[in-house]
Design an enzyme around this catalytic site. Structure first.
Site, PDB file in Angstrom:
ATOM      1  N   HIS A  46       0.356  -1.299   0.228  1.00  0.00           N
ATOM      2  CA  HIS A  46       0.061   0.192   0.122  1.00  0.00           C
ATOM      3  C   HIS A  46       0.921   1.075   0.403  1.00  0.00           C
ATOM      4  CE1 HIS A  46       0.857  -0.899   4.442  1.00  0.00           C
ATOM      5  NE2 HIS A  46       0.982   0.321   4.242  1.00  0.00           N
ATOM      6  N   THR A  49       2.877   4.357  -4.512  1.00  0.00           N
ATOM      7  CA  THR A  49       3.445   4.483  -5.500  1.00  0.00           C
ATOM      8  C   THR A  49       4.318   3.155  -5.042  1.00  0.00           C
ATOM      9  OG1 THR A  49       4.548   6.070  -4.553  1.00  0.00           O
ATOM     10  CG2 THR A  49       3.270   6.390  -6.399  1.00  0.00           C
ATOM     11  N   ARG A  50       4.852   2.437  -6.055  1.00  0.00           N
ATOM     12  CA  ARG A  50       6.125   1.745  -6.280  1.00  0.00           C
ATOM     13  C   ARG A  50       6.821   2.040  -7.272  1.00  0.00           C
ATOM     14  NH1 ARG A  50       4.742   1.429  -1.560  1.00  0.00           N
ATOM     15  NH2 ARG A  50       4.664  -0.479  -0.497  1.00  0.00           N
ATOM     16  N   LYS A 271       5.904  12.506  -2.480  1.00  0.00           N
ATOM     17  CA  LYS A 271       6.017  11.102  -1.211  1.00  0.00           C
ATOM     18  C   LYS A 271       7.253  10.786  -1.412  1.00  0.00           C
ATOM     19  CE  LYS A 271       5.156   6.236  -0.895  1.00  0.00           C
ATOM     20  NZ  LYS A 271       5.067   4.700  -1.549  1.00  0.00           N
ATOM     21  N   HIS A 276      15.677   2.109   3.387  1.00  0.00           N
ATOM     22  CA  HIS A 276      15.872   0.987   4.598  1.00  0.00           C
ATOM     23  C   HIS A 276      16.254   1.672   6.079  1.00  0.00           C
ATOM     24  CE1 HIS A 276      16.124  -3.140   4.279  1.00  0.00           C
ATOM     25  NE2 HIS A 276      16.073  -3.625   5.294  1.00  0.00           N
ATOM     26  N   CYS A 321       4.599   0.607   7.074  1.00  0.00           N
ATOM     27  CA  CYS A 321       4.302  -0.293   5.937  1.00  0.00           C
ATOM     28  C   CYS A 321       5.281  -1.486   6.243  1.00  0.00           C
ATOM     29  CB  CYS A 321       4.505   0.356   4.592  1.00  0.00           C
ATOM     30  SG  CYS A 321       4.910  -0.508   3.391  1.00  0.00           S
ATOM     31  N   LYS A 355       8.043  -4.861  -7.839  1.00  0.00           N
ATOM     32  CA  LYS A 355       8.216  -4.085  -9.138  1.00  0.00           C
ATOM     33  C   LYS A 355       8.561  -5.758 -10.157  1.00  0.00           C
ATOM     34  CE  LYS A 355      12.137  -1.926  -8.583  1.00  0.00           C
ATOM     35  NZ  LYS A 355      12.377  -2.568  -7.064  1.00  0.00           N
TER      36      LYS A 355
HETATM   37  C1  LIG Z   1       6.897   1.112   2.413  1.00  0.00           C
HETATM   38  C2  LIG Z   1       7.484   0.222   1.605  1.00  0.00           C
HETATM   39  C3  LIG Z   1       8.551   0.894   0.355  1.00  0.00           C
HETATM   40  C4  LIG Z   1       8.770   0.066  -0.824  1.00  0.00           C
HETATM   41  N1  LIG Z   1       8.677  -0.108  -2.230  1.00  0.00           N
HETATM   42  C5  LIG Z   1       8.872  -0.326  -2.849  1.00  0.00           C
HETATM   43  C6  LIG Z   1       9.158  -0.131  -4.853  1.00  0.00           C
HETATM   44  O1  LIG Z   1       9.245   1.471  -4.334  1.00  0.00           O
HETATM   45  N2  LIG Z   1       9.832  -0.428  -5.179  1.00  0.00           N
HETATM   46  C7  LIG Z   1       9.075  -2.172  -4.807  1.00  0.00           C
HETATM   47  O2  LIG Z   1       9.640  -2.616  -6.238  1.00  0.00           O
HETATM   48  N3  LIG Z   1       9.425  -2.758  -4.229  1.00  0.00           N
HETATM   49  C8  LIG Z   1       9.337  -1.691  -2.848  1.00  0.00           C
HETATM   50  N4  LIG Z   1       8.271  -2.404  -1.106  1.00  0.00           N
HETATM   51  C9  LIG Z   1       8.405  -3.977  -1.585  1.00  0.00           C
HETATM   52  C10 LIG Z   1       7.090  -4.111  -1.939  1.00  0.00           C
HETATM   53  O3  LIG Z   1       5.525  -3.344  -1.731  1.00  0.00           O
HETATM   54  C11 LIG Z   1       7.016  -5.686  -1.557  1.00  0.00           C
HETATM   55  O4  LIG Z   1       7.940  -6.410  -1.816  1.00  0.00           O
HETATM   56  C12 LIG Z   1       5.556  -6.401  -1.589  1.00  0.00           C
HETATM   57  O5  LIG Z   1       4.701  -5.555  -1.250  1.00  0.00           O
HETATM   58  C13 LIG Z   1       5.278  -7.904  -0.840  1.00  0.00           C
HETATM   59  O6  LIG Z   1       4.272  -8.091  -1.123  1.00  0.00           O
HETATM   60  P1  LIG Z   1       3.864  -9.562  -0.357  1.00  0.00           P
HETATM   61  O7  LIG Z   1       2.622 -10.224  -1.419  1.00  0.00           O
HETATM   62  O8  LIG Z   1       4.901 -10.472   0.062  1.00  0.00           O
HETATM   63  O9  LIG Z   1       3.322  -8.818   0.982  1.00  0.00           O
HETATM   64  P2  LIG Z   1       1.470  -8.737   1.190  1.00  0.00           P
HETATM   65  O10 LIG Z   1       1.239  -7.475   0.729  1.00  0.00           O
HETATM   66  O11 LIG Z   1       2.176  -7.611   2.390  1.00  0.00           O
HETATM   67  O12 LIG Z   1       0.778  -9.795   0.990  1.00  0.00           O
HETATM   68  C14 LIG Z   1       0.747 -10.490   2.028  1.00  0.00           C
HETATM   69  C15 LIG Z   1      -0.868 -11.033   2.664  1.00  0.00           C
HETATM   70  O13 LIG Z   1      -0.917 -12.571   3.073  1.00  0.00           O
HETATM   71  C16 LIG Z   1      -1.898 -11.846   3.727  1.00  0.00           C
HETATM   72  N5  LIG Z   1      -1.314 -13.004   4.985  1.00  0.00           N
HETATM   73  C17 LIG Z   1      -0.649 -13.355   6.282  1.00  0.00           C
HETATM   74  N6  LIG Z   1      -1.386 -14.333   6.608  1.00  0.00           N
HETATM   75  C18 LIG Z   1      -2.058 -14.375   6.619  1.00  0.00           C
HETATM   76  C19 LIG Z   1      -2.464 -15.968   6.998  1.00  0.00           C
HETATM   77  N7  LIG Z   1      -2.415 -16.970   7.959  1.00  0.00           N
HETATM   78  N8  LIG Z   1      -4.146 -15.935   6.186  1.00  0.00           N
HETATM   79  C20 LIG Z   1      -4.541 -15.271   4.971  1.00  0.00           C
HETATM   80  N9  LIG Z   1      -4.518 -14.064   5.152  1.00  0.00           N
HETATM   81  C21 LIG Z   1      -2.338 -13.636   5.295  1.00  0.00           C
HETATM   82  C22 LIG Z   1      -1.946 -10.471   4.383  1.00  0.00           C
HETATM   83  O14 LIG Z   1      -2.894  -9.797   4.926  1.00  0.00           O
HETATM   84  C23 LIG Z   1      -0.870  -9.907   3.575  1.00  0.00           C
HETATM   85  O15 LIG Z   1      -2.203  -9.005   2.386  1.00  0.00           O
HETATM   86  C24 LIG Z   1       8.119  -1.301  -0.306  1.00  0.00           C
HETATM   87  C25 LIG Z   1       7.443  -2.052   0.858  1.00  0.00           C
HETATM   88  C26 LIG Z   1       7.623  -1.012   1.578  1.00  0.00           C
HETATM   89  C27 LIG Z   1       6.845  -1.890   3.270  1.00  0.00           C
END
Ligand SMILES: Cc1cc2nc3c(=O)[nH]c(=O)nc-3n(C[C@H](O)[C@H](O)[C@H](O)COP(=O)(O)OP(=O)(O)OC[C@H]3O[C@@H](n4cnc5c(N)ncnc54)[C@H](O)[C@@H]3O)c2cc1C
Length: 389
Positions: A46, A49-50, A271, A276, A321, A355
Site C-alpha cells: 500500500h 506508489t512503487r 512522497k 531501509h 508499511c 516491481k
Molecule cells: C514502505 C515500502 C516501500 C516499498 N517500495 C518499493 C518500491 O518502490 N519498489 C518495489 O519494487 N518494492 C517496494 N517495496 C516492497 C514491496 O512493496 C513488497 O516487496 C511487496 O509488496 C510484498 O508483497 P507480498 O505479497 O509479499 O506482501 P503483502 O502484500 O503484505 O501480502 C501478504 C498478504 O498475506 C496476508 N496473510 C498473511 N498471513 C495470512 C494468513 N495466515 N491467512 C490469510 N492471509 C494472510 C496478509 O494479510 C497480506 O495481505 C516497498 C515496501 C514497503 C513496505
C-alpha cells in the site's frame, strides 16, 4: 471437506493476488484466502506508489526477471484497460563508488540497458529540484517509473475472479500441514485440502512456516508526504522522476538512502522515505506501532533539506508499511524443500519486491502447474535457508 480445488493461495497481497490470477488463467481451480480485505493497508502493498526499474543495483541476476516483468506489466495494463506503469524515468544518485551508483551501472552495462550518467551540472540543467554535490553522480534510466500497488492488487483480484478463482477475504489461515495427499489447511475454523498450496503471506511468513522455519523478519518502515515549498507542479511526473539517493555516511556506518516519487493526482503532498530504516527492530506484524511520530517526519525533512530542498515543507501525512526481509535481502521464491512440489513459497520480498509482482505470479504458476520454471531463480531458492519439515 470443501469443494475441490487444485491449489490454495494463502495471502492475497501483491504476490498472492498475482499468483491467483496466473493460476486461474491457466485453468487451475484456485481458492485464494486473505485475512484482511482486498488491497488493505496492513502489510507491504500500500502507499500509492512503487518504484519500478531494470538497472538493478541490488544484484544483476534480477534483471532478466525484470525484463519479463515489464512485458507482463504492459500485458496487465492492456487486460484492465489502464496504464499501470508510468515511465517517468528514475535517478539513482550517489558517489561513484556507492552501491547504488556502481551497482546500477554494473547491471546496466552487463545487460545493455539504456542509461545516462549525469554529473551535478548535467542534473541541474535537467532536474533543477536536485541539489547534487560535485562529487556525486546520477544514473538516469528513462524506462523506469512507478506503479500503484493498490490498483495492481485490485486488478489481479478482479482478473483472478473473472478467470474463475474463488477469493475469500477477512479469513485467517490458522494452520497448514503438508501431507502425502496434498496440503491440509484450517481457515476461519474450516478444514480445507488441495494437492498444492502457495504461501504468499508477506510479513506474516513466520506464522505458517513454523517457528524454526525461514528467517524472515518483519521490519516497520515509514513513508511521508511533504508539502512542497515551490509549486507542486514542479514535481509532476513530466518534470520530476522517481529517485533513490545514497547519502554519504561515515566509514563503517549503516547505509543511508532516501527515495521518492513525483506528485500524484489527488495527493496533497509529494512522497518520500528512507529506503531501509535499519534502526527499526524486527516487529510482530499484529502488534507493530502503526502511528508515525513527528521526530520521524522531521528526520526525513532534514535529509530532504540538503538534497531536494524544495520538498522540505510541512509533512502532510505519513504511513507505516512492513518489509518482510531475509538476512541477505534476496527473495525466497521456489518449492519448499521436502514438500515434493506440493508447497510453493513466495516470501521475503523486503523493500524491493513490488516491481516483480507480475513475473512472480508467472513463476509461482509455473512451479505449481509444471513443477519447474524457465526463469532463473536459483539465487532465490528456499534451499539456502530451509529447515526440512
Ligand atoms: C514502505 C515500502 C516501500 C516499498 N517500495 C518499493 C518500491 O518502490 N519498489 C518495489 O519494487 N518494492 C517496494 N517495496 C516492497 C514491496 O512493496 C513488497 O516487496 C511487496 O509488496 C510484498 O508483497 P507480498 O505479497 O509479499 O506482501 P503483502 O502484500 O503484505 O501480502 C501478504 C498478504 O498475506 C496476508 N496473510 C498473511 N498471513 C495470512 C494468513 N495466515 N491467512 C490469510 N492471509 C494472510 C496478509 O494479510 C497480506 O495481505 C516497498 C515496501 C514497503 C513496505
Amino acid at each position: 471437506m470443501s469443494a475441490e480445488y487444485d491449489v490454495i493461495v494463502v495471502g492475497l497481497g501483491g504476490m498472492g493476488s498475482a499468483a491467483a490470477y496466473a493460476l486461474a488463467s491457466r485453468g487451475q481451480r484456485v481458492l485464494g484466502i486473505e485475512q484482511f480485505g482486498p488491497a488493505h493497508s496492513m502489510g507491504s502493498s500500500h502507499g500509492g506508489t512503487r518504484l519500478v526499474r531494470k538497472a538493478y543495483f541490488e544484484r544483476p541476476d534480477y534483471v532478466p526477471l525484470l525484463v519479463r516483468s515489464y512485458q507482463l506489466w504492459d500485458e496487465l495494463s492492456a487486460a484492465v484497460g489502464t496504464r499501470l506503469l508510468t515511465r517517468c524515468g528514475a535517478l539513482m544518485i550517489g558517489r561513484p563508488d556507492s552501491a547504488v551508483v556502481s551497482g546500477t551501472l554494473e547491471s546496466a552495462r552487463r545487460w545493455s540497458l539504456p542509461h545516462e550518467v549525469l554529473d551535478s551540472a548535467g542534473l541541474r540543467a535537467r532536474y533543477p529540484q536536485f541539489a547534487l554535490p560535485e562529487d556525486q553522480l546520477a544514473v538516469f534510466e528513462a524506462d523506469a517509473g512507478f506503479v500503484s500497488p493498490e490498483t495492481t492488487v485490485r486488478a489481479h483480484l478482479e482478473l483472478a475472479a473473472a478467470a474463475g478463482a474463488e477469493l475469500r477475504f477477512d479469513t485467517l489461515v490458522e494452520q497448514l500441514e503438508v501431507g502425502s495427499d496434498g496440503v491440509h489447511l484450517v481457515a476461519g475454523g474450516e478444514e480445507l485440502h488441495a494437492p498444492r498450496a502457495v504461501i504468499a503471506t508477506g510479513a506474516w511468513a513466520g506464522r505458517l512456516t513454523g517457528p524454526d522455519g525461514y528467517p524472515i523478519k518483519a521490519q516497520r518502515q515509514t513513508v511521508h508526504w511533504f508539502r512542497p515549498l515551490t509549486a507542486v507542479t514542479d514535481y509532476d511526473p513530466d518534470r520530476f522522476p522517481v529517485y533513490l539517493w545514497s547519502l554519504p555516511v561515515a566509514p563503517g556506518a549503516q547505509r543511508l538512502e532516501i527515495y521518492g516519487f513525483p506528485h500524484q493526482p489527488g495527493e496533497e503532498g509529494v512522497k518520500s522515505a528512507l529506503y531501509h530504516d535499519w534502526s527499526e527492530p524486527d516487529v510482530n506484524p499484529d502488534t507493530v506501532r502503526r502511528t508515525v511520530s513527528e521526530s520521524e517526519q522531521a528526520a526525513l525533512r532534514q535529509l530532504l533539506s540538503g538534497t531536494i530542498p524544495g520538498l522540505a515543507g510541512d509533512c502532510v501525512t505519513s504511513q507505516v508499511c512492513l518489509y518482510p526481509a531475509t538476512p541477505d535481502d534476496d527473495f525466497l521464491l521456489g518449492v519448499h524443500p521436502g514438500s515434493e512440489g506440493r508447497l510453493v513459497l513466495a516470501l521475503g520480498f523486503s523493500g524491493h519486491g513490488f516491481k516483480f509482482v507480475p513475473v512472480v505470479g508467472e513463476i509461482v504458476a509455473d512451479l505449481v502447474v509444471d513443477g519447474a520454471t524457465r526463469h532463473d531463480i536459483g539465487f532465490l531458492s528456499p534451499e539456502r535457508y530451509a529447515v526440512r519439515r
